[in-house]
Write a protein that holds these residues in place. Sequence first.
Motif, PDB file in Angstrom:
ATOM      1  N   TYR B  13     -28.522 -11.419  14.546  1.00 55.11           N
ATOM      2  CA  TYR B  13     -28.329 -11.460  16.002  1.00 55.11           C
ATOM      3  C   TYR B  13     -29.617 -10.941  16.605  1.00 55.11           C
ATOM      4  O   TYR B  13     -29.855  -9.745  16.574  1.00 55.11           O
ATOM      5  N   VAL B  18     -27.131  -8.724  10.285  1.00 55.55           N
ATOM      6  CA  VAL B  18     -25.822  -8.148  10.003  1.00 55.55           C
ATOM      7  C   VAL B  18     -25.214  -8.714   8.720  1.00 55.55           C
ATOM      8  O   VAL B  18     -24.213  -8.210   8.238  1.00 55.55           O
ATOM      9  N   PRO B  37     -14.310  -2.184   5.808  1.00 54.80           N
ATOM     10  CA  PRO B  37     -14.117  -1.385   7.018  1.00 54.80           C
ATOM     11  C   PRO B  37     -14.603  -2.132   8.247  1.00 54.80           C
ATOM     12  O   PRO B  37     -15.261  -3.167   8.137  1.00 54.80           O
ATOM     13  N   SER B  38     -14.265  -1.594   9.390  1.00 52.91           N
ATOM     14  CA  SER B  38     -14.589  -2.227  10.658  1.00 52.91           C
ATOM     15  C   SER B  38     -16.095  -2.373  10.861  1.00 52.91           C
ATOM     16  O   SER B  38     -16.864  -1.493  10.498  1.00 52.91           O
ATOM     17  N   GLY B  39     -16.472  -3.496  11.421  1.00 53.65           N
ATOM     18  CA  GLY B  39     -17.873  -3.687  11.798  1.00 53.65           C
ATOM     19  C   GLY B  39     -18.790  -4.095  10.668  1.00 53.65           C
ATOM     20  O   GLY B  39     -20.009  -4.054  10.806  1.00 53.65           O
ATOM     21  N   TYR B  40     -18.225  -4.513   9.524  1.00 56.21           N
ATOM     22  CA  TYR B  40     -19.069  -4.840   8.385  1.00 56.21           C
ATOM     23  C   TYR B  40     -19.195  -6.335   8.144  1.00 56.21           C
ATOM     24  O   TYR B  40     -19.576  -6.763   7.069  1.00 56.21           O
ATOM     25  N   GLY B  41     -18.850  -7.158   9.140  1.00 53.82           N
ATOM     26  CA  GLY B  41     -19.206  -8.570   9.036  1.00 53.82           C
ATOM     27  C   GLY B  41     -18.130  -9.511   8.551  1.00 53.82           C
ATOM     28  O   GLY B  41     -18.412 -10.671   8.265  1.00 53.82           O
ATOM     29  N   LYS B  42     -16.869  -9.059   8.489  1.00 54.24           N
ATOM     30  CA  LYS B  42     -15.806  -9.961   8.030  1.00 54.24           C
ATOM     31  C   LYS B  42     -15.576 -11.081   9.041  1.00 54.24           C
ATOM     32  O   LYS B  42     -15.573 -12.254   8.691  1.00 54.24           O
ATOM     33  N   SER B  43     -15.396 -10.688  10.296  1.00 56.62           N
ATOM     34  CA  SER B  43     -15.145 -11.716  11.316  1.00 56.62           C
ATOM     35  C   SER B  43     -16.337 -12.637  11.438  1.00 56.62           C
ATOM     36  O   SER B  43     -16.181 -13.847  11.610  1.00 56.62           O
ATOM     37  N   THR B  44     -17.525 -12.063  11.348  1.00 61.72           N
ATOM     38  CA  THR B  44     -18.726 -12.882  11.474  1.00 61.72           C
ATOM     39  C   THR B  44     -18.744 -13.963  10.398  1.00 61.72           C
ATOM     40  O   THR B  44     -19.014 -15.134  10.687  1.00 61.72           O
ATOM     41  N   GLU B 159      -7.510 -11.190  10.921  1.00 58.25           N
ATOM     42  CA  GLU B 159      -6.595 -10.069  11.169  1.00 58.25           C
ATOM     43  C   GLU B 159      -5.385 -10.498  11.994  1.00 58.25           C
ATOM     44  O   GLU B 159      -5.117  -9.949  13.058  1.00 58.25           O
ATOM     45  N   HIS B 192      -8.513  -5.510   7.488  1.00 55.09           N
ATOM     46  CA  HIS B 192      -9.092  -4.265   6.976  1.00 55.09           C
ATOM     47  C   HIS B 192      -8.004  -3.409   6.356  1.00 55.09           C
ATOM     48  O   HIS B 192      -8.223  -2.272   5.995  1.00 55.09           O
TER      49      HIS B 192
END
Lengths: 293, 353
Positions: B13, B18, B37-44, B159, B192
């Motif tokens: 980005y 990321v 964990p949150s913010g580690y690129g799963k959704s991305t 999720e 998560h």
Amino acid sequence: MRLKRTGFGWLLLSPTLLLLGLFGVFPFLYVVWVSFHEWNPFAANPEKVFNWANNYRALVFDRGFLASLGVTLAFVFFAVSSQVILGYLLAQAFMRDFPGKAFFRTIHTLPLIMAPIIVGSVWKLMTTPSIGIIPYLLRNTVGFDLNIGTSALAAFVITVIMDVWHWTPLVTLSLIAALVSLPPDPFEQAQIDGADRWQIFRHITLPMIAPALIATVFIRLMDAMRTVDEVLMLTGGGPGSATRFLGVHIFKEVFPRTNYGYGSAVSVIVLYLTIVVCWLLYVGLIAPRTTRR
Amino acid sequence: MATVQIRGVTKRYGGVQVMHGVDVDIEDGEFVVLVGPSGYGKSTLLRMIAGLEEVSGGTISIGGRVVNDMLPKERDIAMVFQSYALYPHKTVAQNMGFPLLMQKRPKAEIEEKVRKAAEILDLTKYLDRYPRQLSGGQRQRVAMGRAIVRDPQVFLFDEPLSNLDAKLRVSMRVEIKELHQRLRTTTVYVTHDQIEAMTMAHKIVVMRDGRVEQIGRPLDLYDRPANLFVAGFIGSPAMNFLEGRLATRDGRRVVETADGTALPLEGAAAEDGRRVTYGIRPEHISVGEGGIPVKVSVFEPTGSETLIFGRLGGQLIDALVRDRIEGEPGQTLPFRIDPRRAHLFDTATGVRL
Ligand SMILES: Nc1ncnc2c1ncn2[C@@H]1O[C@H](COP(=O)(O)OP(=O)(O)OP(=O)(O)O)[C@@H](O)[C@H]1O
Ligand SMILES: [Mg+2]
């Protein structure tokens, strides 16, 4: 709540009600009352003479009024529809990022803060054949002679353009407000569901901004139906009666000719027509949406 | 149905990277869960598979075709968002039929498929309602219905259960699993919640900081976590970690903590004196004769089992036992560790030894 039962609530409301009565309800009722009279203070008989619905009956046969009604409806249609289309496109453009966006957004809203009388005089200056920039440019580029003093069509078109110039920013602003408040997810979902840009507009964007869009159209419609000062300034209703919109028509009946009774009747009819047009729009656009739920 | 191949995928980005080269192979019909964990690129990663996010490097293929430059609509995938992303102005039936309407299928076919999906998901009664007239669980099912009417090559879930209450989450989990057993569509599922991952997945991909930490079957990840991160992430309550050094005592290999406690091991392929982290899951500790004395600080009885929090030297250790053990905080209990269940990690690198 005790507030509801005591008159205290009404007491708090009383200043508003008083002002509303004084400046809204009373003048309106007065106009309605006057419209049932023959009243010309500078005629042989300056008194109000009750003449039943004669003013209204006369209206139906008044060529001037009917012509005025026709051009007004045409004006409202062309002006408001152009404003909605242009306003939507501009709102979409302002949703994107481009260099100088804040600057363009600001100057594009400037017409909104100008008084109609100023707008009218500025456009008059710009369109007067010998000195105006618009006829000058048209002559030198495409060789077209623009003269709103002689061409009925040119005068009509210029009034529409002036109104579009003046009021499109209002549509843009309210649509920007509607667009930014939309959740992004349904749009991504629609892409995944296989919708193309047109389908996304038709099935997602349009229904979701419809409430704001309809409210804006209402406001613009009511305003456009009673346009007076800009047009009076620009063309004076001419040439002939090409731009003699209802507002201008009333003005000319009431002030130069001091035909108060007749002018009042036209005013009441204009109000009635505005209500009818809005009602048609409501029945056509909003009612089916709400009853389906 | 299709395979999905993710090869060396990176994501930037602006100047921020990321995603750092992710490789995942997904078989036809497989149910793969991305956890982390949150913010580690799963959704991305999921959004890149869907085509909502551009790929900065590497390739993504679906069914053998590289889809990097394809629009979402060309990829033949269905996605369920965490927010469900229902169309608020459309009824349940219109929401579910929307993908088919976009494909310009005949009206009768759309109605038929929507009706079938509604039956599967128990939504028949609600077809004429609007999303705001539904409960969270019903909305979730509508979003699922919209995904299944299309019969896509791949399902993507981001999720989907995290907005539901605990009880509903369990029942929806079962429903999604049943649905997958029925449809056998390749599925990528982001969560998560490691319990969701353990119970639903054929294969779990553990992600951290835009990298894949480990890929494997749920029980493999539980039994042989590749590193400290995975060991700590998979399993609940989390694995105990005790720091110490490898040593030999009375001819047996042990891990010696700073206060001199010897933690039992079964075979360790590393030299004495090495700094290691000893991992043992709470459920692999029992209380009984001959155990290591641990000073207990808190007892947490849950009815079926008891969670005991204690301290060994300065280090925290907890045990999960099936018996009802009652005691006073501050008392000392003998913790028996099953050496076959112990894990050993290099403290410096976190890698399993
Ligand atoms: N549009 C964006 N611009 C910049 N950074 C972004 C953008 N979208 C996501 N990121 C960053 O990418 C990283 C991964 O985000 P992502 O949403 O994939 O996390 P996640 O694993 O799905 O987390 P969660 O479990 O909270 O949903 C985050 O550090 C986030 O800050
Ligand atoms: Mg996420």
